[in-house]
Design an enzyme around this catalytic site. Structure first.
Site, PDB file in Angstrom:
ATOM      1  N   GLU A  46      -4.029  -9.492   3.561  1.00 17.55           N
ATOM      2  CA  GLU A  46      -4.986  -9.289   4.669  1.00 17.55           C
ATOM      3  C   GLU A  46      -6.258 -10.080   4.965  1.00 17.55           C
ATOM      4  O   GLU A  46      -6.448 -10.544   5.951  1.00 17.55           O
ATOM      5  CB  GLU A  46      -5.438  -7.438   4.558  1.00 17.55           C
ATOM      6  CG  GLU A  46      -4.378  -6.392   5.020  1.00 17.55           C
ATOM      7  CD  GLU A  46      -3.640  -6.291   3.604  1.00 17.55           C
ATOM      8  OE1 GLU A  46      -3.443  -6.943   2.720  1.00 17.55           O
ATOM      9  OE2 GLU A  46      -2.695  -5.381   4.049  1.00 17.55           O
TER      10      GLU A  46
ATOM     11  N   GLU B 292       0.733  -1.262  -0.031  1.00 19.34           N
ATOM     12  CA  GLU B 292      -0.035   0.180   0.021  1.00 19.34           C
ATOM     13  C   GLU B 292       0.592   1.417   0.105  1.00 19.34           C
ATOM     14  O   GLU B 292       0.523   2.325  -0.789  1.00 19.34           O
ATOM     15  CB  GLU B 292      -1.046   0.080   1.345  1.00 19.34           C
ATOM     16  CG  GLU B 292      -2.119  -0.972   1.215  1.00 19.34           C
ATOM     17  CD  GLU B 292      -3.116  -1.108   2.251  1.00 19.34           C
ATOM     18  OE1 GLU B 292      -2.309  -1.290   3.468  1.00 19.34           O
ATOM     19  OE2 GLU B 292      -3.981  -0.814   1.976  1.00 19.34           O
TER      20      GLU B 292
END
Ligand code: NAD
Length: 698
Positions: A129, A109
């Site tokens: 995730e 990210e």
């Protein structure tokens, strides 16, 4: 965080190189985020700096968030990851991410928030995730679709699986993919310099998502998730969040993503998955052994017995690049074993998992032998012959006579007393149990069983070997059934009682399968062989006559000769070549007749009662196992059940699940079950540890 200004030869531009430096995996905990933000602000402020390169120190870019922070306030402490990313993306100077090793989760990210990315071809990029029941919460679900397109982003975010930079080449995600890591930094600096000169700062957030047939793609993804992983809400939310990248303005979509993140992080599924994540890492540590205990070198191994387990175990060792001598009692059995291993490799090759060269290299490490003298030079021998004490002890003595001093003697016994076996040798300290699960080359769980005399360095060496074999090892002490099978025995006893009281095998299986177990007790018994359970019950009844079992599973074998899948008939019928379990009228009749003959009243039993009785049977025995020290900690039991017994990850293992339910509620239900007139009240006497923990929870 180091910062250095680089001037390339012949260039006027000046580039600040900022390193993410938090060993071992450059995780982005609060201290690291703070240091990075300070370095970036300093570079923004420095007049001589035109552009910035962000690179990972050591072997990788960054493995992502520090997940130990997840349940602490630090994770949101400023600068949180989103603030850090905004600082980069909205900042006045171009930032180029230089990616090697891996950029995972928050690490990726962060890279997506940079203005350009250069990656080594073999770097792994992932947003994993979802494997912790979450979704990327710092813009990953919004920037990845904008840079990699909808199809790829959906796939990466919903599966959590990594892709190599080489695979992602050609998308705006990667501006450049380089062959050799040593030119990564110069390549990133050159790009940063160019961008600095032209004042280019392309932002992922300013792009629109490219997608063909977006509605169809989203619908297909939703349908697949509903079918394959109905108990994983994170996967559904990943799709919702990616959809928001198509429907909402960037800022609004970010808010949506964050709301989903909070919702998921409070979900029981995510708590369970995070529990298992840490539990697996904790399982490797042994409480009473010093960390600096030396490890014995394992450069070569032998396996004795090339049946179902021996062949699989040999394959595990070969896969790890360890040369294996395989010993059998006869030429025919040896040939069969080698043929099994070869066939398994051929299957893997046919499925494209390995190539011819690798298959040949692995098989080259295998040496079939018939003579014990050939095992004199190996570092470890794993015995996997018939489960009979006399057979095993003879093998142990023959091994003891030839093995070099310091070599480890391991047994794959399922239930035999390893202390007694060790005592038949002159090297009790070098003897240990390695309980693999079938198929051994596939199943992740390995129970490492320490005997009373097992030396600390032997235990540590075998734990290290387990890791090398890609296994999740859990330490157990010697007892009947160790951790997993000792618990499953109580679960199977309870399943038998449920039949006496009115349930059918398929109702019981369906109930626990809906709860999430991979396979109900009767389908599992059919797979393992009902005759094996039969023999175990007979032995246990002899050794512990007070232990009460239902007779129904005995009659299945004694009168109906239904040994299970291997003969096409067990609790269910099976058509040739199929594992589909078809309920059997013959079995149902036998159960009804049994109830009548013994004046047992049948009643409607709810699925809820079935699940509670089976799961709490596991839990109570789990606490007994902790009480007598067979397992080191409750989380090890959860790891064993999640990796070896098909207990759903999203429930975190039986011990965690009981905590989630609340131990008082568990105890209250157990008391109700004990009052059932047809129950064996001894079954539901709570373990001391269960009572104590319930008290502590109060
Ligand atoms: P198996 O019958 O498939 O194989 C046993 C092999 O040992 C045979 O090939 C046999 O020829 C060989 N053998 C017997 N005596 C020998 C001797 N004296 N010297 C050399 N070889 C000899 O049995 P298996 O299922 O592979 O089980 C092996 C061990 O693994 C047992 O202790 C069993 O309890 C344990 N185990 C089995 C499973 C399972 O699911 N099958 C799971 C965990 C542990």
């Amino acid at each position: 965080m180091q910062e250095q200004a680089l001037k390339l030869e012949g260039s006027r531009a000046s580039i600040a190189v900022i390193r993410i430096d938090s060993p071992p995996v450059n995780s982005l905990g609060h201290a690291t985020r703070t240091a990075l933000a300070e370095s970036i602000q300093a570079a923004h402020a420095a007049k001589e700096v035109d552009a910035i390169v962000l690179i990972g120190a050591g072997k990788l870019f960054s493995a992502g968030a520090d997940i130990r922070e997840f349940d602490r306030p630090e994770v949101w402490k400023s600068p949180d990851l989103s603030e850090l990313i905004a600082l980069i993306e909205r900042g006045p100077k171009p930032v180029v991410a230089a990616i090697h090793g891996m950029a995972m989760g928050g690490g990726l990210e962060l890279a997506l928030g940079c203005h350009a990315r250069v990656a080594a071809h073999n770097a792994l990029l992932a947003l994993p995730e979802v494997k912790l029941g979450l979704l990327p919460g710092a813009g990953g679900t919004q920037r990845l679709p904008r840079l990699a397109g909808l199809t790829r982003a959906l796939d990466m975010i919903v599966s959590g699986e990594p892709q190599t930079a080489a695979e992602l080449q050609g998308t705006p995600l990667l501006d450049q993919v380089i062959e050799h890591e040593d030119v990564l930094l110069p390549a990133a600096v050159a790009l940063a310099e160019q961008m600095g000169e032209h004042g280019e700062r392309p932002m992922a957030s300013a792009r629109t998502v490219t997608a063909e047939n977006a509605d169809l793609q989203l619908a297909a993804a939703r349908e697949q998730v509903a079918r394959r992983t109905p108990r994983e809400p994170a996967k559904r939310r990943c799709i919702d969040a990616v959809e928001a990248s198509l429907l909402l303005p960037f800022e609004a979509a970010l808010e949506r993503e964050l709301a989903y993140f909070h919702e998921l992080s409070a979900s029981s599924e995510s708590r369970a998955l995070r529990h298992l994540f840490f539990a697996e890492r904790t399982a490797a540590s042994i409480s009473d052994i010093p960390k600096d205990t030396p490890v014995r070198p394992i450069h070569s191994a032998a396996v004795v017995g090339a049946g179902t387990m021996g062949a699989g175990i040999a394959q595990c060792l070969l896969d790890a690049g360890i040369p294996v001598k395989l010993l059998e009692a006869s030429r025919a059995a040896l040939d069969r074993g080698v043929a099994t291993i070869t066939r398994q490799y051929q299957r893997a090759r046919d499925k494209g998992r390995i190539d011819d060269a690798r298959m040949a290299a692995r098989l080259k490490l295998l040496t079939p032998v018939l003579d014990y003298a050939a095992l004199g030079d190996v570092d470890i021998v794993i015995e996997a012959v018939f489960e009979q004490f006399d057979v095993k002890s003879k093998v142990f003595q023959a091994l003891d006579a030839v093995m070099k001093p310091g070599a480890i003697l391991a047994t794959n016994t399922s239930m035999l007393d390893i202390n007694r076996l060790a005592a038949t040798t002159g090297r009790t300290g070098d003897v240990i149990g390695t309980h693999f699960f079938s198929p051994a080359h596939v199943m992740r769980l390995l129970e490492v069983v320490r005997g009373e005399q097992t030396r600390a360095d032997v235990l540590v060496t075998v734990m290290r070997l387990a890791k090398k074999l890609g296994k999740t090892a859990v330490v157990a002490r010697v007892c009947d059934g160790f951790i997993g099978n000792r618990m499953i025995e109580q679960y199977l006893r309870q399943a038998g009682f449920l039949l006496e009281e009115g349930a059918t095998p398929s109702q019981v299986d369906r109930a626990v399968e809906q709860f999430g177990l991979a396979m109900g007790p009767f389908r599992m018994s059919d797979m393992a062989g009902n005759d094996i359970g039969y023999d175990i019950r007979k032995r246990r009844s002899r050794e512990t006559p007070s232990l009460f079992y239902s007779r129904i599973p005995d009659l299945l074998v004694e009168t109906l000769d239904r040994k299970g899948q291997k003969v096409g008939r067990g609790w269910y019928d099976y058509q040739e070549g199929s594992y589909q379990a078809i309920p059997s009228a013959e079995v149902d009749d036998m159960i009804v007749q049994f109830r009548e003959a013994h004046n047992l009243l049948a009643r409607q039993i709810s699925d809820e009662e079935i699940v509670k009785r089976l799961v709490y049977a596991l839990v109570n025995e789990g606490y007994r196992i902790l009480d007598d020290g067979t397992a080191q900690r409750a989380s090890d039991i959860d790891v064993a059940y999640a990796t070896g017994y098909g207990f759903p990850d999203t429930r975190g293992g039986p011990m965690f699940y009981a905590d989630e339910v609340g131990l008082d509620k568990v105890l209250a239900d157990m008391a109700v079950f004990a009052r059932n007139p047809q129950a064996d009240p001894a079954f539901w006497v709570p373990a001391a540890g269960l009572l104590a923990r319930a008290e502590a929870q109060r």
